[in-house]
Design an enzyme around this catalytic site. Structure first.
Site, PDB file in Angstrom:
ATOM      1  N   ASN A 102       0.872  -1.177   0.000  1.00 33.56           N
ATOM      2  CA  ASN A 102       0.000   0.000   0.000  1.00 33.56           C
ATOM      3  C   ASN A 102       0.904   1.221   0.000  1.00 33.56           C
ATOM      4  OD1 ASN A 102      -1.776   2.073   0.479  1.00 33.56           O
ATOM      5  ND2 ASN A 102      -2.348   1.416   2.553  1.00 33.56           N
ATOM      6  N   TRP A 103       0.953   1.882  -1.138  1.00 31.09           N
ATOM      7  CA  TRP A 103       1.863   3.035  -1.262  1.00 31.09           C
ATOM      8  C   TRP A 103       1.304   4.298  -0.620  1.00 31.09           C
ATOM      9  CZ3 TRP A 103       5.253   3.547  -6.272  1.00 31.09           C
ATOM     10  CH2 TRP A 103       6.115   2.444  -6.348  1.00 31.09           C
ATOM     11  N   LYS A 104       0.040   4.270  -0.224  1.00 29.53           N
ATOM     12  CA  LYS A 104      -0.578   5.450   0.399  1.00 29.53           C
ATOM     13  C   LYS A 104      -0.339   6.679  -0.494  1.00 29.53           C
ATOM     14  CE  LYS A 104      -0.107   3.137   4.798  1.00 29.53           C
ATOM     15  NZ  LYS A 104       0.022   3.203   6.265  1.00 29.53           N
TER      16      LYS A 104
ATOM     17  N   HIS B 264      -9.449   1.384   4.934  1.00 31.32           N
ATOM     18  CA  HIS B 264      -8.177   1.519   5.647  1.00 31.32           C
ATOM     19  C   HIS B 264      -8.386   2.431   6.858  1.00 31.32           C
ATOM     20  CE1 HIS B 264      -4.039   2.534   6.597  1.00 31.32           C
ATOM     21  NE2 HIS B 264      -3.690   1.451   5.926  1.00 31.32           N
TER      22      HIS B 264
ATOM     23  N   GLU C 157      -6.710   4.755   7.986  1.00 29.67           N
ATOM     24  CA  GLU C 157      -6.456   6.173   7.720  1.00 29.67           C
ATOM     25  C   GLU C 157      -7.680   6.838   7.095  1.00 29.67           C
ATOM     26  OE1 GLU C 157      -2.807   5.491   5.608  1.00 29.67           O
ATOM     27  OE2 GLU C 157      -1.853   4.917   7.491  1.00 29.67           O
TER      28      GLU C 157
ATOM     29  N   GLU D 290      -5.331  -4.979  10.309  1.00 25.24           N
ATOM     30  CA  GLU D 290      -4.296  -3.977  10.564  1.00 25.24           C
ATOM     31  C   GLU D 290      -4.588  -3.267  11.883  1.00 25.24           C
ATOM     32  OE1 GLU D 290      -2.299  -2.780   6.569  1.00 25.24           O
ATOM     33  OE2 GLU D 290      -3.911  -1.376   7.006  1.00 25.24           O
TER      34      GLU D 290
ATOM     35  N   GLY E  84       2.740   2.018  10.844  1.00 21.26           N
ATOM     36  CA  GLY E  84       3.738   3.077  10.759  1.00 21.26           C
ATOM     37  C   GLY E  84       4.464   3.373  12.063  1.00 21.26           C
TER      38      GLY E  84
ATOM     39  N   SER F 195       3.513  -2.415  10.227  1.00 18.55           N
ATOM     40  CA  SER F 195       4.954  -2.520  10.493  1.00 18.55           C
ATOM     41  C   SER F 195       5.560  -3.857  10.080  1.00 18.55           C
ATOM     42  CB  SER F 195       5.245  -2.220  11.976  1.00 18.55           C
ATOM     43  OG  SER F 195       4.896  -0.883  12.288  1.00 18.55           O
TER      44      SER F 195
ATOM     45  N   GLY G   6       2.918  -1.275   4.195  1.00 16.78           N
ATOM     46  CA  GLY G   6       2.956   0.151   3.873  1.00 16.78           C
ATOM     47  C   GLY G   6       4.359   0.595   3.516  1.00 16.78           C
ATOM     48  N   GLY G   7       5.044   1.193   4.465  1.00 16.38           N
ATOM     49  CA  GLY G   7       6.349   1.802   4.216  1.00 16.38           C
ATOM     50  C   GLY G   7       7.348   0.901   3.511  1.00 16.38           C
TER      51      GLY G   7
HETATM   52  P1  13P Z   1       3.191   0.201   7.592  1.00 19.30           P
HETATM   53  O1  13P Z   1       3.640  -1.116   6.978  1.00 19.30           O
HETATM   54  O2  13P Z   1       3.937   1.370   7.105  1.00 19.30           O
HETATM   55  O3  13P Z   1       3.090   0.081   9.067  1.00 19.30           O
HETATM   56  O4  13P Z   1       1.670   0.447   7.055  1.00 19.30           O
HETATM   57  C1  13P Z   1       0.756  -0.585   7.139  1.00 19.30           C
HETATM   58  C2  13P Z   1      -0.457  -0.207   6.384  1.00 19.30           C
HETATM   59  O5  13P Z   1      -1.184   0.696   6.775  1.00 19.30           O
HETATM   60  C3  13P Z   1      -0.738  -0.902   5.135  1.00 19.30           C
HETATM   61  O6  13P Z   1      -2.010  -0.622   4.666  1.00 19.30           O
END
Ligand code: 13P
Length: 249
Positions: free
Chosen positions: A9-11, A91, A93, A161, A167, A206, A227-228
């Site tokens: 997920n590149w957000k 998600h 967020e 999640e 994050g 994470s 994510g990251g």
């Molecule tokens: P991180 O892997 O950066 O913690 O993000 C997880 C996430 O929100 C994937 O959708």
């Protein structure tokens, strides 16, 4: 048997310069035991197609309607048109930034399904909810409210999640992940029968090269939503390899 899925997920990260990372991730193709998905900013999806190889592409949200006067929104048919096969919905967020409710997520999931997208539906508790012992109840409620009737392995993926693990570098223990994934698996089986058994359940929050193998060894974990560590092929590919290792067990 459910195939393993390594999803990124590149957000709100990534511009034209990032297409090289997609090409580098596609350098892992073919990956016989594992499916790879990268959910990109919508602006990159159609251009990523040319370099994606076996890597499936997804969006990160869609509107509940196929078209209409909704400035700034993107619809499921538009994502299909751009070359996406999946869309992340609900998600945390978006649940917090835009106050998306379970009902909203379910309506979006129906629109995604009608267009032919697989919905990656996210659930997860806050730290406060975990500390008060409510994690299973919260996630159970989100599953019931966010996944529409008629879900199947083809049209739905679930991503667990925990909000506090996103994050932050924090993760639940493997016991906590196992407990939650077992709970989600039973809930899907109870509600959707054999189709529920075909729905993949990813862990997200994470996930890094250093912890991926331990997380993937947990029963009922069918892969990860990353994510990251999905933004750079050098970080994401070791996670894909760890999942391939788990698929071979
Ligand atoms: P991180 O892997 O950066 O913690 O993000 C997880 C996430 O929100 C994937 O959708």
């Amino acid at each position: 048997m459910r195939r393993k899925l390594a999803a990124g997920n590149w957000k709100m990260f990534g511009t034209t310069a990032s297409l090289g990372e997609i090409a580098a991730i596609a350098g892992a193709c073919p990956t016989p035991g594992v499916d790879i998905l990268v959910c990109l900013p919508a602006t990159l999806i159609s251009r990523a197609q040319a370099v994606a190889g076996c890597v499936a592409l997804g969006g990160q949200d869609c509107h509940a309607h196929g078209e209409g006067a909704h400035t700034g929104d993107i619809s499921a048919p538009m994502l299909i048109d751009a070359g996406a096969s999946h869309v992340i919905l609900g998600h945390s967020e978006r649940r917090s930034d835009y106050r998306e409710s379970d009902e909203t997520v379910a309506a979006k999931a129906l629109s995604a399904r009608a267009a032919g997208l697989t919905a990656v539906i996210c659930v997860g508790e806050t730290l406060e909810q975990r500390q008060s012992g409510d994690a299973l109840a919260v996630v159970g409620g989100q599953l019931a409210g966010s996944i529409p009737d008629g879900a199947s392995g083809a049209n739905t993926v679930v991503a667990y999640e925990p909000v506090w693990a996103i994050g932050t570098g924090l993760t639940p223990s493997v016991e906590e992940i196992g407990e939650m994934h077992g709970f989600i698996r039973r809930a899907l089986r109870e509600r959707f029968g054999t189709e529920g058994d075909a729905i993949r359940v990813l862990y997200g929050g994470s996930v890094k090269p250093a912890n991926a193998a331990d997380i993937f060894a947990v029963p009922d974990v069918d892969g990860a939503l990353v994510g990251g560590a999905s933004l750079k092929a050098a970080d994401f590919l070791p996670i894909v390899r760890a999942l391939e290792g788990a698929a071979g067990q």
